[in-house]
Scaffold this active site. Sequence first.
Site, PDB file in Angstrom:
ATOM      1  N   GLU A 149       0.850  -1.185   0.000  1.00  0.00           N
ATOM      2  CA  GLU A 149       0.000   0.000   0.000  1.00  0.00           C
ATOM      3  C   GLU A 149       0.894   1.246   0.000  1.00  0.00           C
ATOM      4  O   GLU A 149       1.902   1.287   0.687  1.00  0.00           O
ATOM      5  CB  GLU A 149      -0.894  -0.027   1.249  1.00  0.00           C
ATOM      6  CG  GLU A 149      -1.902   1.076   1.322  1.00  0.00           C
ATOM      7  CD  GLU A 149      -2.662   1.239  -0.001  1.00  0.00           C
ATOM      8  OE1 GLU A 149      -3.329   0.293  -0.445  1.00  0.00           O
ATOM      9  OE2 GLU A 149      -2.573   2.335  -0.599  1.00  0.00           O
ATOM     10  N   LEU A 151      -0.527   4.537   0.322  1.00  0.00           N
ATOM     11  CA  LEU A 151      -1.262   5.716   0.781  1.00  0.00           C
ATOM     12  C   LEU A 151      -0.487   6.456   1.867  1.00  0.00           C
ATOM     13  O   LEU A 151       0.275   5.865   2.622  1.00  0.00           O
ATOM     14  CB  LEU A 151      -2.666   5.342   1.271  1.00  0.00           C
ATOM     15  CG  LEU A 151      -2.849   4.364   2.431  1.00  0.00           C
ATOM     16  CD1 LEU A 151      -2.613   5.008   3.777  1.00  0.00           C
ATOM     17  CD2 LEU A 151      -4.243   3.784   2.379  1.00  0.00           C
ATOM     18  N   LYS A 205       7.902  -1.982  -2.281  1.00  0.00           N
ATOM     19  CA  LYS A 205       7.381  -1.183  -1.174  1.00  0.00           C
ATOM     20  C   LYS A 205       8.527  -0.502  -0.417  1.00  0.00           C
ATOM     21  O   LYS A 205       8.504   0.701  -0.139  1.00  0.00           O
ATOM     22  CB  LYS A 205       6.563  -2.087  -0.235  1.00  0.00           C
ATOM     23  CG  LYS A 205       6.163  -1.461   1.067  1.00  0.00           C
ATOM     24  CD  LYS A 205       5.192  -0.317   0.880  1.00  0.00           C
ATOM     25  CE  LYS A 205       5.088   0.512   2.137  1.00  0.00           C
ATOM     26  NZ  LYS A 205       4.146   1.601   2.022  1.00  0.00           N
ATOM     27  N   ASN A 209       9.595   3.795  -0.192  1.00  0.00           N
ATOM     28  CA  ASN A 209       9.779   4.572   1.038  1.00  0.00           C
ATOM     29  C   ASN A 209      11.237   4.983   1.223  1.00  0.00           C
ATOM     30  O   ASN A 209      11.530   6.090   1.692  1.00  0.00           O
ATOM     31  CB  ASN A 209       9.280   3.785   2.257  1.00  0.00           C
ATOM     32  CG  ASN A 209       7.776   3.948   2.432  1.00  0.00           C
ATOM     33  OD1 ASN A 209       7.123   4.628   1.643  1.00  0.00           O
ATOM     34  ND2 ASN A 209       7.212   3.336   3.463  1.00  0.00           N
ATOM     35  N   GLY A 254      13.444  20.334   6.164  1.00  0.00           N
ATOM     36  CA  GLY A 254      12.690  20.588   7.395  1.00  0.00           C
ATOM     37  C   GLY A 254      13.462  20.056   8.582  1.00  0.00           C
ATOM     38  O   GLY A 254      14.691  20.164   8.635  1.00  0.00           O
ATOM     39  N   CYS A 261       6.370   5.051   9.157  1.00  0.00           N
ATOM     40  CA  CYS A 261       6.788   4.287   7.967  1.00  0.00           C
ATOM     41  C   CYS A 261       8.196   4.611   7.493  1.00  0.00           C
ATOM     42  O   CYS A 261       9.064   3.739   7.513  1.00  0.00           O
ATOM     43  CB  CYS A 261       5.787   4.531   6.848  1.00  0.00           C
ATOM     44  SG  CYS A 261       4.116   4.122   7.340  1.00  0.00           S
ATOM     45  N   LYS A 322       3.201  15.168  10.535  1.00  0.00           N
ATOM     46  CA  LYS A 322       2.916  15.918   9.305  1.00  0.00           C
ATOM     47  C   LYS A 322       1.508  16.487   9.450  1.00  0.00           C
ATOM     48  O   LYS A 322       0.752  16.045  10.330  1.00  0.00           O
ATOM     49  CB  LYS A 322       3.014  15.013   8.083  1.00  0.00           C
ATOM     50  CG  LYS A 322       2.024  13.859   8.144  1.00  0.00           C
ATOM     51  CD  LYS A 322       2.185  12.910   7.005  1.00  0.00           C
ATOM     52  CE  LYS A 322       1.457  13.408   5.801  1.00  0.00           C
ATOM     53  NZ  LYS A 322       1.321  12.386   4.750  1.00  0.00           N
ATOM     54  N   ARG A 329       3.613   9.472  16.037  1.00  0.00           N
ATOM     55  CA  ARG A 329       4.680   8.466  16.061  1.00  0.00           C
ATOM     56  C   ARG A 329       5.957   8.905  15.344  1.00  0.00           C
ATOM     57  O   ARG A 329       5.928   9.328  14.212  1.00  0.00           O
ATOM     58  CB  ARG A 329       4.168   7.151  15.445  1.00  0.00           C
ATOM     59  CG  ARG A 329       3.284   6.383  16.396  1.00  0.00           C
ATOM     60  CD  ARG A 329       2.768   5.134  15.751  1.00  0.00           C
ATOM     61  NE  ARG A 329       1.815   5.426  14.686  1.00  0.00           N
ATOM     62  CZ  ARG A 329       1.307   4.502  13.881  1.00  0.00           C
ATOM     63  NH1 ARG A 329       1.681   3.249  14.015  1.00  0.00           N
ATOM     64  NH2 ARG A 329       0.440   4.826  12.959  1.00  0.00           N
TER      65      ARG A 329
HETATM   66  C1  UGA Z   1       4.749   7.231   3.705  1.00  0.00           C
HETATM   67  C2  UGA Z   1       4.753   7.134   2.177  1.00  0.00           C
HETATM   68  O1  UGA Z   1       4.754   8.430   1.599  1.00  0.00           O
HETATM   69  C3  UGA Z   1       3.516   6.361   1.695  1.00  0.00           C
HETATM   70  O2  UGA Z   1       3.589   6.187   0.281  1.00  0.00           O
HETATM   71  C4  UGA Z   1       3.463   5.002   2.362  1.00  0.00           C
HETATM   72  O3  UGA Z   1       2.301   4.284   2.008  1.00  0.00           O
HETATM   73  C5  UGA Z   1       3.481   5.161   3.876  1.00  0.00           C
HETATM   74  O4  UGA Z   1       4.654   5.916   4.265  1.00  0.00           O
HETATM   75  C6  UGA Z   1       3.533   3.796   4.476  1.00  0.00           C
HETATM   76  O5  UGA Z   1       4.524   3.085   4.257  1.00  0.00           O
HETATM   77  O6  UGA Z   1       2.526   3.360   5.073  1.00  0.00           O
HETATM   78  P1  UGA Z   1       3.441   8.794   5.477  1.00  0.00           P
HETATM   79  O7  UGA Z   1       4.275   8.126   6.530  1.00  0.00           O
HETATM   80  O8  UGA Z   1       1.970   8.926   5.693  1.00  0.00           O
HETATM   81  O9  UGA Z   1       3.611   8.015   4.068  1.00  0.00           O
HETATM   82  O10 UGA Z   1       4.031  10.252   5.291  1.00  0.00           O
HETATM   83  P2  UGA Z   1       4.718  11.146   4.166  1.00  0.00           P
HETATM   84  O11 UGA Z   1       3.721  12.086   3.611  1.00  0.00           O
HETATM   85  O12 UGA Z   1       5.494  10.345   3.187  1.00  0.00           O
HETATM   86  O13 UGA Z   1       5.732  12.005   5.069  1.00  0.00           O
HETATM   87  C7  UGA Z   1       6.730  11.351   5.862  1.00  0.00           C
HETATM   88  C8  UGA Z   1       7.608  12.373   6.535  1.00  0.00           C
HETATM   89  O14 UGA Z   1       8.422  13.028   5.576  1.00  0.00           O
HETATM   90  C9  UGA Z   1       6.856  13.470   7.288  1.00  0.00           C
HETATM   91  O15 UGA Z   1       7.477  13.673   8.548  1.00  0.00           O
HETATM   92  C10 UGA Z   1       7.024  14.688   6.410  1.00  0.00           C
HETATM   93  O16 UGA Z   1       7.011  15.901   7.129  1.00  0.00           O
HETATM   94  C11 UGA Z   1       8.392  14.438   5.803  1.00  0.00           C
HETATM   95  N1  UGA Z   1       8.607  15.125   4.520  1.00  0.00           N
HETATM   96  C12 UGA Z   1       7.857  14.812   3.424  1.00  0.00           C
HETATM   97  C13 UGA Z   1       9.603  16.095   4.438  1.00  0.00           C
HETATM   98  O17 UGA Z   1      10.315  16.399   5.415  1.00  0.00           O
HETATM   99  N2  UGA Z   1       9.816  16.705   3.221  1.00  0.00           N
HETATM  100  C14 UGA Z   1       9.090  16.418   2.112  1.00  0.00           C
HETATM  101  O18 UGA Z   1       9.340  17.032   1.040  1.00  0.00           O
HETATM  102  C15 UGA Z   1       8.076  15.452   2.220  1.00  0.00           C
END
Ligand code: UGA
Length: 435
Positions: A149, A151, A205, A209, A254, A261, A322, A329
């Site tokens: 997945e 998402l 997968k 990530n 950041g 994840c 985020k 977490r």
């Molecule tokens: C992540 C992946 O993006 C999903 O595709 C995946 O399904 C999911 O893990 C999982 O394995 O279940 P998620 O953990 O919800 O999703 O969060 P992200 O939106 O990817 O952000 C992760 C972290 O990266 C956050 O702390 C965010 O602030 C940081 N981030 C993201 C940055 O510091 N810079 C960016 O440009 C983008």
Amino acid sequence: MKIAVVGTGHVGLVVGTGLAENGHYVKCMDIDEAKIAMLQAGEMPIYEPGLEELVVRNMEEERLKFTTALDEAVKDVLLIFICVGTPPLPDGGADTSQVFSVVDAIGKAIDGYRIVVNKSTCPVGSTEEIRDRLAESTSQSFDVVVNPEFLRQGSAVDDFMRPDRIVVGCDDVRVEEIMKELYAPFLRTGKPLLLMSIRSAEMAKYAVNAMLATRISFMNEMATLCEAYGADIGEVREGVAADSRIGPAYLFPGIGFGGSCLPKDVVACAKMAEARGLDTHIMKAVSAVNREQQQRFIETILAHYGERIKGKRIAVWGASFKPKTDDLRDGPALHVIDALLEAGAAITVYDPVADRNLAHVYGDRITVVPKNYAALQEADGLVITTEWNEFRRPDYERMGDLMREKVIFDGRNLYTASVLEKAGFRYFSVGRPSV
Ligand code: UGA
């Protein structure tokens, strides 16, 4: 189709609801009685935009049910999705124990052919182990498929409904056809369903990530270089993102990536390599840069106050890892709050949706307020740890009137330094000149 989804966390709940929304009959199962009771009452155990409306509608239309009984969930279904957590073990490897206890329970419960679809992120080779384990506990015939997945929390419903692609690892053509049929409504826009070997799908997968995390750590390292040489990472990012070979996603610097994840999957990749006697130089560096990035931000704050930090009241805007989620977490905010508490500061936090989880983690060690400006009352500084939209255009004058010391530590580069300087603030951000 009739489907069971085991696990009602972020993934299971969205997957079950999304499948029901597309006409399938779905029974979602979880061993957490409190969570299932909430869901049966139409209440959401997590904050996820757009989810509640879909859950309620599909429950009303009797396409979506919730239960704590696995036997009941897997009765008369064709597909059983496994969507349970694989948190990190103390050594960083993935703990797949929840997956295997679900597999054992499925083996005992099924009374006919089933397709078991693993959505939990497990080390490569796990799906074959699932197959072996299932064969030990049932005499029924079954197939096992892996369907990672992708998402994201905060945009989970949209990501599930409109995926970039669907990856299916499968070694049986009949099962492939069933998976194609299952996902057909999600791929009307022409996005692909990618069929591959089970091991390739498991690896895909992790690769996604790990790649996302690598981009973030790369940009965070560039931000450090920018600070050292007086460049502005915001401008540099634009220069990089405009290159069609690179693209704009996941290039925002950041205070490091968090969540349940990215951090754990990068380490799990390194662990998988270790298990084969290999070294993953990139994965180790990605994790190290992430830790350093968080630490550097903390040190900027501590260096500003020096000995004066004890007893200072620091406001924190944003606590979730985020925006648009209440999940704390492995969030960078928690590392910052912990370090400031340790240094003797008093912390007041405002987060639009994470109050319940903040109370759970910190109890009365911090003050949680229901409005962003309320956190600034008599504050000796503001730390921004999550880029919620409501923080993007604040009233600087009102902020300055409320605060005792006009200083902002912006871990998400939300503001323009010259504007803050004019408003009389000291302003620290990431990879840009401070004022
Ligand atoms: C992540 C992946 O993006 C999903 O595709 C995946 O399904 C999911 O893990 C999982 O394995 O279940 P998620 O953990 O919800 O999703 O969060 P992200 O939106 O990817 O952000 C992760 C972290 O990266 C956050 O702390 C965010 O602030 C940081 N981030 C993201 C940055 O510091 N810079 C960016 O440009 C983008």
